[in-house]
Design an enzyme around this catalytic site. Structure first.
Site, PDB file in Angstrom:
ATOM      1  N   ASP A  47       9.751  90.868  82.413  1.00 43.99           N
ATOM      2  CA  ASP A  47      10.765  89.942  81.908  1.00 43.99           C
ATOM      3  C   ASP A  47      10.884  90.101  80.391  1.00 43.99           C
ATOM      4  OD1 ASP A  47      12.615  87.869  81.934  1.00 43.99           O
ATOM      5  OD2 ASP A  47      11.078  86.316  81.722  1.00 43.99           O
ATOM      6  N   GLU A  48      12.054  89.769  79.842  1.00 42.50           N
ATOM      7  CA  GLU A  48      12.300  89.830  78.390  1.00 42.50           C
ATOM      8  C   GLU A  48      11.892  91.195  77.826  1.00 42.50           C
ATOM      9  OE1 GLU A  48      14.007  87.676  77.001  1.00 42.50           O
ATOM     10  OE2 GLU A  48      13.606  85.658  77.767  1.00 42.50           O
TER      11      GLU A  48
ATOM     12  N   ARG B 295      23.953  79.777  72.040  1.00 42.81           N
ATOM     13  CA  ARG B 295      23.122  78.600  72.339  1.00 42.81           C
ATOM     14  C   ARG B 295      23.989  77.388  72.665  1.00 42.81           C
ATOM     15  NH1 ARG B 295      19.843  81.059  74.213  1.00 42.81           N
ATOM     16  NH2 ARG B 295      21.278  82.750  73.795  1.00 42.81           N
TER      17      ARG B 295
ATOM     18  N   GLN C 187      20.160  90.615  72.616  1.00 45.52           N
ATOM     19  CA  GLN C 187      19.302  89.537  72.127  1.00 45.52           C
ATOM     20  C   GLN C 187      17.961  90.069  71.628  1.00 45.52           C
ATOM     21  OE1 GLN C 187      19.603  85.578  74.243  1.00 45.52           O
ATOM     22  NE2 GLN C 187      20.477  86.828  75.862  1.00 45.52           N
TER      23      GLN C 187
ATOM     24  N   LYS D 166      19.213  85.049  84.311  1.00 49.31           N
ATOM     25  CA  LYS D 166      18.188  86.096  84.280  1.00 49.31           C
ATOM     26  C   LYS D 166      16.969  85.720  85.138  1.00 49.31           C
ATOM     27  CE  LYS D 166      15.653  85.988  80.635  1.00 49.31           C
ATOM     28  NZ  LYS D 166      14.345  85.545  81.197  1.00 49.31           N
ATOM     29  N   THR D 167      16.445  84.516  84.907  1.00 46.70           N
ATOM     30  CA  THR D 167      15.238  84.101  85.624  1.00 46.70           C
ATOM     31  C   THR D 167      15.499  84.009  87.121  1.00 46.70           C
ATOM     32  OG1 THR D 167      14.489  82.865  83.678  1.00 46.70           O
ATOM     33  CG2 THR D 167      13.482  82.305  85.790  1.00 46.70           C
TER      34      THR D 167
END
Length: 692
Positions: free
Chosen positions: A242-243, A622, A273, A50-51
């Site tokens: 973002d997010e 995770r 998420q 994503k980043t």
């Protein structure tokens, strides 16, 4: 001398690409980065880069000619903004000054813009921003101004501040939030609303803003002052968020206002998420984005670089059952590994034993403790594990939280029990009596002095009722002290032998549960911690043995950390909420039982159940290499009987037979001469709480 002109013929060349995007990105990432103008929704699955995608998107827009000062990059932490800016600098720093990008949290960006336009809202450009402590002090002053009657417990300044903050971020009235979040204070609604209004007035008069005001006033600026809005929407040619799945209603409104008619907006997030509704995050911001921005481009990222195929198969099988989502299937870029394991255990003690033993085995195999984590739905679920890790000398840290026995509400309850065991425990008495409304430190000292001077009394009740003791109780505290006396009378009576677990339940029912609801609202997490403590305490036949066990654990936890210890000396314990965005080589998800994960209240509502399943999905993703899902088959309440526990629906609903995305591990006991421990044989020392 004559002056002549000479015309230069300039060829308008197409911009030359300075970054080889196709070589540095996968196909899905490339499509998102190369998307044209207009609204763009990037659905970035767990571990899909994503980043990286957002960073390259910023670089590509700069390359297309968007000036850096015409770009607004909104993130949820300033650290994330700095990291993205650093990466953009590495990519595009040779041809543009990326320092001119306005990037940071919503609050950071709002602060920068309000400094410029504060006079429009009646503030001086030199307005002061209150931190949380200063805002609480100002709210306390507003409460004191009202001279509220002490006949009923008025909410603490911290509670009123939370109510005001929630109302702002959810864009609801304070009255609505009071009904939804703190109905026990409805009889005081008129006073609470007046205090909230006075709080806002005082800030305006004193040229102050708190963090919530930064967003609220920016929205006012954009919604109520069209010339300013036009100026800002013309300035920001591109807005990137973002997010996005974690934005609340106010943040969503701000984004919509800032993009203007141009609608050059890129939002990146993962609907699967979205797990922070309890903090005010609004799931509809991301799930309804295509309806709010018709014709938007939707770009899914599904290639996962974190986990093995087996772990992703399990994650996909679970999340596909959610109805409200952007459907996608994560695919692995890694080679196959070991399958996840589902581990039923006899009870919570055996669950803790399994986790501790497997952690030691993995460490022996070369995996550092720093690369392992134990995740759970609530901190109370780690009680038995914390005790077992202590016994085995395995150092651990609780991420963004305190160890179970160091929590204030647990210490409060244990102080009641210490006082039952020893009426001469001065520290326990002062801690407990200060829970009475109207009793502060000075009164507690005076009460203890008077109590110590009372001649030998036949019972604790008689001692507390002595005239010299009663004389130290302020009038405003008299009703509360009477309830305290009645509770201690019940706890210390000798007509029935009760287990420590039953005593804890008595404390909860005898007024402490009401205290928690008044102080912290109706979320029930602290009460659940106490009931978990009561269940654990029910295993002990008498109070002294229980208190000795707790004291032993607390003593180990109180030791100082040795600064020279290597950073891999700590196993991470964390709620799933605090683990989002992180990854570990091996992950244990414990207490996967109905009523624990998912929580019992979440199963009564379809939307909440889907959020719980998203939480399970976050927990599973995770893990990079190994994943263990554990649950006890029975639990031991304080009456000594065993209750059968049903495994979590999140395990039950997974495929079975040959299609099962996991192996089932059956535990068998083997007697050993001594308990396996971490080398060194010394009880663990606590790790520092990790920063959120």
């Amino acid at each position: 001398m004559a002056t002549r002109t000479y015309t230069l013929k300039v060829t308008q060349a197409k911009p030359r690409l300075k970054i080889d995007y196709a070589a540095l990105l996968n196909e899905e990432q490339l499509r998102a980065v190369e998307a044209g103008d207009g609204p763009v929704l990037v659905i970035a699955g767990a571990g899909t880069g994503k980043t990286r995608t957002l960073t390259f998107r910023v670089a590509r827009l700069l390359e297309r000619g968007v000036p850096p000062e015409g770009m607004l990059l909104l993130t949820f932490t300033n650290k994330a903004a700095r990291e993205m800016t650093r990466r953009v600098e590495e990519l595009a720093g040779g041809f543009v000054d990326v320092r001119r990008i306005l990037g940071g949290t919503f609050h950071h960006a709002a602060h920068a813009l309000l400094r410029q336009f504060a006079p429009t809202l009646g503030f001086a450009p030199s307005f002061t921003v209150l931190d949380r402590e200063d805002a609480r002090d100002l709210m306390a002053s507003c409460v004191a101004e009202r001279k509220v009657s002490r006949e009923r417990r008025f909410p603490r300044a911290e509670v009123v501040l939370d109510l005001v903050s929630t109302a702002i971020n959810l864009q609801k009235s304070l009255a609505e939030v009071l009904v939804d979040r703190r109905p026990q204070f409805l009889p005081l609604a008129e006073e609470v609303l007046a205090v909230g209004q006075r709080f806002q007035q005082r800030k305006q008069q004193m040229n102050l803003m708190d963090f919530d005001d930064l967003l609220l006033h920016l929205k006012r600026l954009l919604a109520e002052h069209p010339p300013v809005r036009t100026q800002l929407t013309e300035r920001f040619q591109c807005v990137l968020v973002d997010e996005y799945q974690d934005t609340n209603r106010l943040q969503g409104d701000l984004v919509d206002l800032l993009v203007g008619e141009r609608k050059n907006l890129t939002v990146v997030g993962d609907d699967c998420q979205s797990i922070y509704s309890f903090r005010g995050a609004d799931f509809t911001n991301i799930i309804d984005f295509p309806q709010r921005y018709p014709g938007c481009g939707v770009y899914p990222l599904t290639r996962n670089y974190r986990s093995t195929p087996q772990i992703l198969t399990l994650a996909n099988a679970s999340i596909t059952l959610n109805q409200r989502q952007f459907h996608k299937q994560l695919t692995a870029s890694r080679q196959p590994g070991v399958p996840p394991v589902v581990v039923p255990t006899r009870d919570a003690d055996e669950q803790a034993t399994f986790v501790a033993q497997r952690v030691l085995e993995l460490r022996e195999e070369g995996l550092p403790l720093e690369e392992m984590a134990v995740l759970y739905r609530a901190h109370s679920h780690s009680l038995e594990l914390q005790i077992e890790l202590t016994r085995r000398g395995i150092p651990f840290r609780v991420r963004s939280g305190v160890r179970f026995f160091e929590q204030a509400h647990i210490k409060d309850v244990l102080a009641h029990l210490r006082l039952v065991h020893n009426s001469g425990d001065e520290l326990a008495f002062k801690r407990v009596v200060k829970l009475v409304s109207g009793v502060g430190q000075a009164t507690a000292e005076a009460l203890w002095t008077a109590l110590s001077a009372v001649p030998s009394a036949p019972s604790f009740k008689e001692a507390l009722s002595h005239p010299d003791v009663r004389a130290q109780v302020p009038r405003r505290a008299s009703a509360g002290f009477a309830r305290f006396t009645a509770l201690m009378t019940r706890l210390t009576r000798e007509d029935a032998a009760r287990t420590p677990g039953q005593l804890i339940e008595d404390v909860l029912r005898g007024g402490y549960g009401e205290y928690l609801r008044d102080e912290f609202g109706a979320d029930g997490r602290r009460e659940e911690d106490i009931r978990q403590l009561a269940e654990y305490a029910g295993r002990f036949e008498d109070l002294p043995r229980f208190l000795s066990e707790i004291a032993l654990v607390s003593e180990f936890a109180a030791e100082d950390t040795v600064e020279t210890e290597a950073p891999d000396e700590f196993l991470t314990l964390s709620t799933v909420h605090q683990a989002k965005g992180l990854e570990w080589g091996a992950v244990f998800v414990i207490w996967l039982a109905e009523g624990r994960f998912p929580m019992v209240n979440a199963t009564r509502d379809a939307e909440e159940e889907e959020e719980e399943r998203r939480l399970f999905y976050v927990a599973v993703t995770r893990a990079k290499d190994e994943l263990a899902l554990t649950y006890p088959l029975t639990t031991n309440p304080q009456d000594g009987t065993r209750i059968i526990v049903r495994q979590s629906r999140f395990i039950e609903e997974l495929p079975v037979g040959d299609e099962a995305p996991y192996d089932r591990l059956i535990l068998e006991e083997l007697e050993t001469p001594e308990l396996p421990r971490l080398e060194g044989g010394k009880p663990p020392k606590p790790g520092p709480d990790a920063l959120d």
